[in-house]
Design a protein around this motif. Sequence first.
Motif, PDB file in Angstrom:
ATOM      1  N   HIS A 105       0.843  -1.188   0.000  1.00 38.59           N
ATOM      2  CA  HIS A 105       0.000   0.000   0.000  1.00 38.59           C
ATOM      3  C   HIS A 105       0.882   1.242   0.000  1.00 38.59           C
ATOM      4  O   HIS A 105       2.071   1.192   0.342  1.00 38.59           O
ATOM      5  CB  HIS A 105      -0.944   0.009   1.214  1.00 38.59           C
ATOM      6  N   ILE A 106       0.312   2.355  -0.422  1.00 42.50           N
ATOM      7  CA  ILE A 106       1.023   3.631  -0.416  1.00 42.50           C
ATOM      8  C   ILE A 106       1.292   4.037   1.027  1.00 42.50           C
ATOM      9  O   ILE A 106       0.437   3.887   1.892  1.00 42.50           O
ATOM     10  CB  ILE A 106       0.201   4.722  -1.120  1.00 42.50           C
ATOM     11  N   ALA A 107       2.492   4.538   1.278  1.00 42.62           N
ATOM     12  CA  ALA A 107       2.852   4.892   2.652  1.00 42.62           C
ATOM     13  C   ALA A 107       3.709   6.154   2.662  1.00 42.62           C
ATOM     14  O   ALA A 107       4.292   6.538   1.642  1.00 42.62           O
ATOM     15  CB  ALA A 107       3.595   3.736   3.321  1.00 42.62           C
ATOM     16  N   ARG A 108       3.785   6.780   3.827  1.00 40.78           N
ATOM     17  CA  ARG A 108       4.617   7.967   4.030  1.00 40.78           C
ATOM     18  C   ARG A 108       5.521   7.733   5.231  1.00 40.78           C
ATOM     19  O   ARG A 108       5.144   7.089   6.197  1.00 40.78           O
ATOM     20  CB  ARG A 108       3.745   9.194   4.295  1.00 40.78           C
ATOM     21  N   PHE A 109       6.746   8.277   5.129  1.00 42.12           N
ATOM     22  CA  PHE A 109       7.703   8.153   6.221  1.00 42.12           C
ATOM     23  C   PHE A 109       8.591   9.391   6.208  1.00 42.12           C
ATOM     24  O   PHE A 109       9.316   9.634   5.241  1.00 42.12           O
ATOM     25  CB  PHE A 109       8.548   6.886   6.041  1.00 42.12           C
ATOM     26  N   HIS A 110       8.512  10.194   7.279  1.00 43.79           N
ATOM     27  CA  HIS A 110       9.340  11.401   7.388  1.00 43.79           C
ATOM     28  C   HIS A 110       9.280  12.242   6.109  1.00 43.79           C
ATOM     29  O   HIS A 110      10.313  12.631   5.553  1.00 43.79           O
ATOM     30  CB  HIS A 110      10.793  11.025   7.691  1.00 43.79           C
ATOM     31  N   LYS A 111       8.087  12.480   5.594  1.00 45.99           N
ATOM     32  CA  LYS A 111       7.839  13.292   4.398  1.00 45.99           C
ATOM     33  C   LYS A 111       8.327  12.623   3.113  1.00 45.99           C
ATOM     34  O   LYS A 111       8.410  13.269   2.060  1.00 45.99           O
ATOM     35  CB  LYS A 111       8.482  14.679   4.535  1.00 45.99           C
ATOM     36  N   LEU A 112       8.658  11.339   3.180  1.00 43.46           N
ATOM     37  CA  LEU A 112       9.047  10.581   2.002  1.00 43.46           C
ATOM     38  C   LEU A 112       7.869   9.736   1.531  1.00 43.46           C
ATOM     39  O   LEU A 112       7.009   9.350   2.322  1.00 43.46           O
ATOM     40  CB  LEU A 112      10.242   9.671   2.312  1.00 43.46           C
ATOM     41  N   ASN A 113       7.855   9.440   0.229  1.00 44.10           N
ATOM     42  CA  ASN A 113       6.811   8.603  -0.343  1.00 44.10           C
ATOM     43  C   ASN A 113       7.329   7.180  -0.489  1.00 44.10           C
ATOM     44  O   ASN A 113       8.507   6.961  -0.793  1.00 44.10           O
ATOM     45  CB  ASN A 113       6.408   9.132  -1.726  1.00 44.10           C
ATOM     46  N   GLY A 114       6.430   6.212  -0.313  1.00 46.01           N
ATOM     47  CA  GLY A 114       6.902   4.845  -0.432  1.00 46.01           C
ATOM     48  C   GLY A 114       5.807   3.831  -0.601  1.00 46.01           C
ATOM     49  O   GLY A 114       4.621   4.153  -0.736  1.00 46.01           O
ATOM     50  N   LEU A 115       6.236   2.589  -0.616  1.00 43.10           N
ATOM     51  CA  LEU A 115       5.351   1.438  -0.648  1.00 43.10           C
ATOM     52  C   LEU A 115       5.704   0.554   0.536  1.00 43.10           C
ATOM     53  O   LEU A 115       6.882   0.309   0.812  1.00 43.10           O
ATOM     54  CB  LEU A 115       5.509   0.663  -1.962  1.00 43.10           C
ATOM     55  N   ALA A 116       4.694   0.080   1.225  1.00 39.89           N
ATOM     56  CA  ALA A 116       4.939  -0.691   2.439  1.00 39.89           C
ATOM     57  C   ALA A 116       3.871  -1.762   2.586  1.00 39.89           C
ATOM     58  O   ALA A 116       2.875  -1.801   1.851  1.00 39.89           O
ATOM     59  CB  ALA A 116       4.940   0.228   3.662  1.00 39.89           C
ATOM     60  N   THR A 117       4.101  -2.642   3.535  1.00 43.98           N
ATOM     61  CA  THR A 117       3.107  -3.648   3.889  1.00 43.98           C
ATOM     62  C   THR A 117       2.906  -3.604   5.394  1.00 43.98           C
ATOM     63  O   THR A 117       3.829  -3.274   6.147  1.00 43.98           O
ATOM     64  CB  THR A 117       3.555  -5.061   3.443  1.00 43.98           C
ATOM     65  N   THR A 118       1.708  -3.895   5.836  1.00 43.16           N
ATOM     66  CA  THR A 118       1.394  -3.900   7.263  1.00 43.16           C
ATOM     67  C   THR A 118       1.272  -5.345   7.737  1.00 43.16           C
ATOM     68  O   THR A 118       0.484  -6.112   7.191  1.00 43.16           O
ATOM     69  CB  THR A 118       0.090  -3.142   7.554  1.00 43.16           C
ATOM     70  N   LEU A 119       2.058  -5.687   8.733  1.00 39.02           N
ATOM     71  CA  LEU A 119       2.122  -7.056   9.256  1.00 39.02           C
ATOM     72  C   LEU A 119       1.671  -7.081  10.703  1.00 39.02           C
ATOM     73  O   LEU A 119       1.976  -6.163  11.477  1.00 39.02           O
ATOM     74  CB  LEU A 119       3.555  -7.586   9.134  1.00 39.02           C
ATOM     75  N   GLN A 120       0.952  -8.112  11.048  1.00 41.65           N
ATOM     76  CA  GLN A 120       0.456  -8.222  12.417  1.00 41.65           C
ATOM     77  C   GLN A 120       1.539  -8.792  13.330  1.00 41.65           C
ATOM     78  O   GLN A 120       2.247  -9.729  12.953  1.00 41.65           O
ATOM     79  CB  GLN A 120      -0.773  -9.134  12.462  1.00 41.65           C
ATOM     80  N   PRO A 121       1.700  -8.242  14.548  1.00 43.35           N
ATOM     81  CA  PRO A 121       2.652  -8.805  15.501  1.00 43.35           C
ATOM     82  C   PRO A 121       2.360 -10.281  15.753  1.00 43.35           C
ATOM     83  O   PRO A 121       1.213 -10.714  15.782  1.00 43.35           O
ATOM     84  CB  PRO A 121       2.416  -7.971  16.770  1.00 43.35           C
ATOM     85  N   SER A 122       3.428 -11.064  15.915  1.00 46.28           N
ATOM     86  CA  SER A 122       3.255 -12.522  16.003  1.00 46.28           C
ATOM     87  C   SER A 122       2.440 -12.922  17.219  1.00 46.28           C
ATOM     88  O   SER A 122       1.720 -13.925  17.181  1.00 46.28           O
ATOM     89  CB  SER A 122       4.636 -13.198  16.068  1.00 46.28           C
TER      90      SER A 122
END
Length: 243
Positions: free
Chosen positions: A220-237
């Motif tokens: 999914h589209i994501a933001r980090f410290h004003k940067l643009n990116g692609l990321a995935t969200t993972l559930q804690p084990s």
Amino acid sequence: MEHKGQTELSGEEKLFLVLAEQIARPFLQMSHLAELAERSGGSQSSAATAQWQTVQTLSQSSLQLVDGYALSLRLHAKLTPLNLEPVTISSLLYDAAQQLEPFARQYGVRLELEPGPRATPVLADRSVLQSAMASLGQVFVLAQSEAEEHSPVWLAAHRSRYGVVAGLYGHSPQLGVDSLRRAHQLQGRAREPLQRLVSGPAAGVFVADALLGALSSRLHIARFHKLNGLATTLQPSQQLQIV
């Protein structure tokens, strides 16, 4: 013979799997030949040595994409089982950065690491998740290498209310949106992914998203410290184990 629980691949997917595995062989041979030439070339000029290093780096990066694509097909068909275990995202991103470093150095792009939540492991197949991050990283390195300023590519993770978010980030405003859109378009045209696997701008995103799909996750589209990116969200084990 099919094992219980396997999913039948379509005819085109079977063809792509066979072709991907065949394409991987010459890339592997090129990488080995380049390594041998570099080791035995004591009398070679520095320019020749650098050329062999380039051959080795590019063949290894292409091999990684092809292997990742073949793995995603085998996982989809349950020909290869997932090895789920608690994975610490900080160490995984470090290993992905190490894997990506020769490719980034080849293109003059610096990698930065923000490991995020060290004490929050996720339940995942480490090799699959690392392959997805490295595949994604190739896209961001190439994009930053073509920018006017070679800004660094960030591998970063952070906690959110939905889980642990891990991904790649850069300064290109439309990098994430455009790459993800092109990757999704490839999924709808079966003959194109393999054709574009090595040279296509969305190839790494396509491979990463396919691998993450085996882990019941998506990019999914994501933001980090004003940067643009692609990321995935993972559930804690811990949460997954309770379920």
